[in-house]
Design an enzyme around this catalytic site. Structure first.
Site, PDB file in Angstrom:
ATOM      1  N   SER A  90       6.836  -2.978   4.074  1.00 16.68           N
ATOM      2  CA  SER A  90       8.092  -3.695   4.314  1.00 16.68           C
ATOM      3  C   SER A  90       8.772  -3.684   3.136  1.00 16.68           C
ATOM      4  CB  SER A  90       7.895  -5.189   4.639  1.00 16.68           C
ATOM      5  OG  SER A  90       8.974  -5.815   4.884  1.00 16.68           O
ATOM      6  N   LEU A  91       8.953  -4.840   2.204  1.00 18.91           N
ATOM      7  CA  LEU A  91       9.892  -4.634   0.829  1.00 18.91           C
ATOM      8  C   LEU A  91       9.191  -3.652   0.157  1.00 18.91           C
ATOM      9  CD1 LEU A  91       9.024  -6.230  -1.896  1.00 18.91           C
ATOM     10  CD2 LEU A  91       8.657  -7.865  -0.624  1.00 18.91           C
ATOM     11  N   GLN A 138      14.218  -0.262   9.591  1.00 12.52           N
ATOM     12  CA  GLN A 138      13.021  -1.048   9.260  1.00 12.52           C
ATOM     13  C   GLN A 138      13.251  -2.485   9.034  1.00 12.52           C
ATOM     14  OE1 GLN A 138      11.986  -2.805   5.837  1.00 12.52           O
ATOM     15  NE2 GLN A 138      10.828  -1.218   4.767  1.00 12.52           N
TER      16      GLN A 138
END
Length: 311
Positions: A94-95, A252
């Site tokens: 993710s991040l 995403q």
């Protein structure tokens, strides 16, 4: 072959980066640069809390990135190595994908910090507080989790957000649908469902306003050429073209983090060693997803000294 991987939200904790900053001027420079880029004393929140300030998505995202990049910079500048020489691939959860791209020089440190601050703010603003939720399904594979999500949706959003490993899948969506899913786990042969302490339903269609905000941001701050190839979250496949990276980063925000498949794909590509920088979250997921690989977690100076002997 070796992949460097970078953790996502949930890996933050008060005191993060403190030992590194006390031991290394290189690490202190990273934290100062991020503070300057954001115009806030983020490192002070990382060091001292309060915890609820660090947990805020808009703070947690750049903080986790800064911590991992500080580890990488110490490795590179004090250890005398470069990521491009030592890594065949990068990936992040993710991040952590932004951290991976910063590590691969697709974004500068300052731009990565600003992008993650905006991403956190946009994700928070996309859904009014209390309307969305996420839950972790323990003892669930992707098939069971998908069937549960479909059964619990009842016309609302309830979808797989993170396929972490063969035993852990995260669902995201409308709060009522996620609560229904937790109540129905036993009917689907799943051990447990746990509501997650998050402030928004990440990686589901409700995040579309945040995806739009990121698309606009990338027009002004597009990724540049990658020094190391990336395994992308939403495709679990290699990407090197900056235009494709930009498209996948937008996708995403609303799309699934295919971490289990990414671990498998990296192994299939020949990766034998995974090095997780700045956390100890992804290593266990990788170990549960693929066999016969080594996983090393690098957080403090002792870890850095140990990994330098292996690289």
């Amino acid at each position: 072959m070796r992949a460097f991987v970078f953790p996502g939200q949930g890996s933050q904790k008060v005191g993060m980066g403190l030992e590194l900053a006390e031991a290394s001027a290189v690490a202190r420079e990273v934290f100062e640069e991020v503070d300057d880029a954001l115009g806030q004393k983020l490192f002070q929140i990382m060091k001292e809390g309060p915890e609820d300030a660090l947990t805020l998505t808009e703070n947690a995202q750049p903080a986790i990135m800064a911590n991992a990049i500080a580890v990488l910079r110490v490795l590179e500048k004090e250890g005398g190595i470069t990521l491009a020489e030592k890594a065949d691939f990068v990936a992040g959860h993710s991040l952590g994908e932004y951290t991976a791209l910063c590590a691969a020089s697709a974004f500068s440190l300052a731009d990565t910090a600003r992008l993650l601050k905006l991403r956190g703010q946009s994700m928070q603003a996309a859904v009014p507080v209390g309307q969305g939720a996420m839950c972790a399904l323990l003892g669930a594979d992707i098939e069971k989790a998908t069937a549960l999500a479909e059964a619990a949706a009842e016309g609302e959003v309830c979808t797989v957000a993170n396929d972490n490993d063969p035993t852990q899948v995260v669902l995201s969506g409308h709060k009522a649908a996620i609560e229904r899913a937790v109540a129905m786990v036993k009917d689907h042969g799943i051990k447990r469902g746990v509501l997650l302490p998050v402030s928004a339903p990440f990686h589901c269609p409700l995040m579309q306003p945040a995806a739009d905000a990121m698309a606009e941001a990338f027009e002004k701050t597009p990724p540049s050429a990658l020094r190391v190839a990336l395994f992308a979250n939403v495709t679990a496949a290699v990407v090197t073209d900056p235009a494709e990276v930009k498209r996948l980063l937008v996708e995403q925000v609303t799309g699934r983090v295919r971490w289990r498949e990414s671990a498998m794909a990296m192994k299939d590509a020949g990766v034998e060693q995974f090095v997780e920088l700045g956390g100890k979250v992804l290593g266990p997921m990788i170990n549960r997803s693929v066999a016969d690989v080594s996983v090393t977690s690098v957080i403090g100076m002792a870890d850095i000294e140990a990994i330098l002997k292996e690289l």
